[in-house]
Design a protein around this motif. Sequence first.
Motif, PDB file in Angstrom:
ATOM      1  N   UNK A   1     -18.810 -63.223  36.652  1.00  0.00           N
ATOM      2  CA  UNK A   1     -19.506 -63.759  37.737  1.00  0.00           C
ATOM      3  C   UNK A   1     -19.123 -63.085  39.105  1.00  0.00           C
ATOM      4  N   UNK A   2     -18.126 -62.182  39.062  1.00  0.00           N
ATOM      5  CA  UNK A   2     -17.474 -61.864  40.329  1.00  0.00           C
ATOM      6  C   UNK A   2     -18.049 -60.546  40.665  1.00  0.00           C
ATOM      7  N   UNK A   3     -18.833 -59.928  40.028  1.00  0.00           N
ATOM      8  CA  UNK A   3     -19.431 -58.499  40.529  1.00  0.00           C
ATOM      9  C   UNK A   3     -20.634 -58.246  39.602  1.00  0.00           C
ATOM     10  N   UNK A   4     -21.443 -57.287  39.887  1.00  0.00           N
ATOM     11  CA  UNK A   4     -22.589 -56.918  39.250  1.00  0.00           C
ATOM     12  C   UNK A   4     -22.200 -55.932  37.905  1.00  0.00           C
ATOM     13  N   UNK A   5     -21.223 -55.740  37.766  1.00  0.00           N
ATOM     14  CA  UNK A   5     -21.066 -54.921  36.544  1.00  0.00           C
ATOM     15  C   UNK A   5     -20.916 -55.535  35.252  1.00  0.00           C
ATOM     16  N   UNK A   6     -21.588 -54.730  34.292  1.00  0.00           N
ATOM     17  CA  UNK A   6     -21.418 -55.408  32.791  1.00  0.00           C
ATOM     18  C   UNK A   6     -20.066 -55.294  32.362  1.00  0.00           C
ATOM     19  N   UNK A   7     -19.933 -55.885  31.401  1.00  0.00           N
ATOM     20  CA  UNK A   7     -18.213 -56.423  30.998  1.00  0.00           C
ATOM     21  C   UNK A   7     -18.304 -56.179  29.543  1.00  0.00           C
ATOM     22  N   UNK A   8     -17.329 -55.396  28.968  1.00  0.00           N
ATOM     23  CA  UNK A   8     -16.721 -55.223  27.785  1.00  0.00           C
ATOM     24  C   UNK A   8     -15.509 -56.045  27.456  1.00  0.00           C
ATOM     25  N   UNK A   9     -15.638 -57.077  26.669  1.00  0.00           N
ATOM     26  CA  UNK A   9     -14.303 -57.847  26.442  1.00  0.00           C
ATOM     27  C   UNK A   9     -13.317 -57.021  25.387  1.00  0.00           C
ATOM     28  N   UNK A  10     -12.188 -57.176  25.408  1.00  0.00           N
ATOM     29  CA  UNK A  10     -11.220 -56.440  24.548  1.00  0.00           C
ATOM     30  C   UNK A  10     -10.447 -57.649  23.782  1.00  0.00           C
ATOM     31  N   UNK A  11     -10.937 -57.668  22.391  1.00  0.00           N
ATOM     32  CA  UNK A  11     -10.026 -58.497  21.580  1.00  0.00           C
ATOM     33  C   UNK A  11      -9.068 -57.649  20.785  1.00  0.00           C
ATOM     34  N   UNK A  12      -7.847 -57.868  21.160  1.00  0.00           N
ATOM     35  CA  UNK A  12      -6.679 -57.378  20.624  1.00  0.00           C
ATOM     36  C   UNK A  12      -5.424 -58.333  20.592  1.00  0.00           C
ATOM     37  N   UNK A  13      -5.578 -59.351  19.603  1.00  0.00           N
ATOM     38  CA  UNK A  13      -4.574 -60.308  19.638  1.00  0.00           C
ATOM     39  C   UNK A  13      -3.289 -59.785  19.241  1.00  0.00           C
ATOM     40  N   UNK A  14      -3.003 -58.631  18.734  1.00  0.00           N
ATOM     41  CA  UNK A  14      -1.651 -58.274  18.372  1.00  0.00           C
ATOM     42  C   UNK A  14      -0.820 -57.850  19.655  1.00  0.00           C
ATOM     43  N   UNK A  15      -1.602 -57.668  20.771  1.00  0.00           N
ATOM     44  CA  UNK A  15      -0.782 -57.175  21.846  1.00  0.00           C
ATOM     45  C   UNK A  15      -0.959 -58.477  22.965  1.00  0.00           C
ATOM     46  N   UNK A  16      -2.154 -59.420  22.910  1.00  0.00           N
ATOM     47  CA  UNK A  16      -1.970 -60.401  23.648  1.00  0.00           C
ATOM     48  C   UNK A  16      -1.480 -61.743  23.254  1.00  0.00           C
ATOM     49  N   UNK A  17      -1.357 -61.899  22.045  1.00  0.00           N
ATOM     50  CA  UNK A  17      -0.911 -63.019  21.546  1.00  0.00           C
ATOM     51  C   UNK A  17      -2.033 -64.314  21.262  1.00  0.00           C
ATOM     52  N   UNK A  18      -3.119 -63.794  21.690  1.00  0.00           N
ATOM     53  CA  UNK A  18      -4.733 -64.599  21.598  1.00  0.00           C
ATOM     54  C   UNK A  18      -5.550 -64.045  21.398  1.00  0.00           C
ATOM     55  N   UNK A  19      -6.249 -64.389  20.392  1.00  0.00           N
ATOM     56  CA  UNK A  19      -7.391 -63.961  19.961  1.00  0.00           C
ATOM     57  C   UNK A  19      -8.736 -64.498  20.544  1.00  0.00           C
ATOM     58  N   UNK A  20      -9.840 -63.778  20.702  1.00  0.00           N
ATOM     59  CA  UNK A  20     -11.098 -64.073  21.133  1.00  0.00           C
ATOM     60  C   UNK A  20     -11.782 -64.648  19.898  1.00  0.00           C
ATOM     61  N   UNK A  21     -11.757 -65.910  19.755  1.00  0.00           N
ATOM     62  CA  UNK A  21     -12.414 -66.346  18.432  1.00  0.00           C
ATOM     63  C   UNK A  21     -13.931 -66.201  18.435  1.00  0.00           C
TER      64      UNK A  21
END
Length: 302
Positions: free
Chosen positions: A135-155
């Motif tokens: 919501x903060x800009x007009x740019x399109x967004x690519x989400x990055x799902x990498x639970x092995x590094x972040x510890x959290x999955x995007x389910x």
Amino acid sequence: MTTSRTTARPRPFGRTLCAMITPFTEAGALDLAGARKLAARLVAGGCDGLVLSGTTGESPTTTDTEKAELIAAVREAVGDRTSLVAGVGTADTRHTVELTRAAEEAGADGVLLVTPYYSRPPQEAVEAHFRAVADASALPVMLYDIPGRTGTRIEPKTLIRLAAHPRIVAVKDCSYDLLGTQKVLAHTDLAYYAGCDEHVLALYAVGAAGCVSTVANAVPGHITAILDAFDAGDTARATELQLRATPLIEAMMAAGLPGTVTAKALLTRLGLPAGPVRPPLLPAGRETADTLLALHAQLVAS
């Protein structure tokens, strides 16, 4: 008999994206001249998208100013020949919003948002974080799902809900969950990009838009050729090319060192802009660099 691929799935950032390293000088400063040279080489090799300041681009150890300078320098080098996706994800929503707005001002075409790390937010908080940044800009967004590094999955259920947001358009998939990925592909129009080089062809075959490749730093033409062959309907050729790249993919991505380290070691041996990695990363040893160079030579000669 072969038939060409037909798909209505969008490719908002192109098809063959490279997760570009961030070149540094030997003294460890940002090497903007090297970044321009490397970016131009990648585009000439077939990359129609570049991801800057991602994991491979050492985003945790580059400053906000350096990130913006890198976008501007690469944009100057490639013009409008390729899309630029800026890694802006942090563990802090407010900081991520600031980086998103700075990337927009610097000339990025989109942003890459990794799941907030360390704090391990639940799915409701993950979703709220992504929506706030989108919501903060007009740019399109690519989400990055990498639970092995972040510890959290995007389910998958979270991704399906987020797909309704008009600016959340893509996913860089390092989830290692092919079933979950197919569920999202079946229920949304999200453009999936394989973030693991061993999955470039496999994910493309089930409807991905393309890839975000670390190995493309060294062999952009080969990664491009895998997808070209599949698009032309020559699945046997695509399979051959993917398997031919496997030894180099394994050495760069699955031999115990981060892809940043191995990519920079190989590019240095090839005489291309790279420079050192920033601490806490350490450079690859001579034996590793020798192996990478030998595998690269084997691949390009085959």
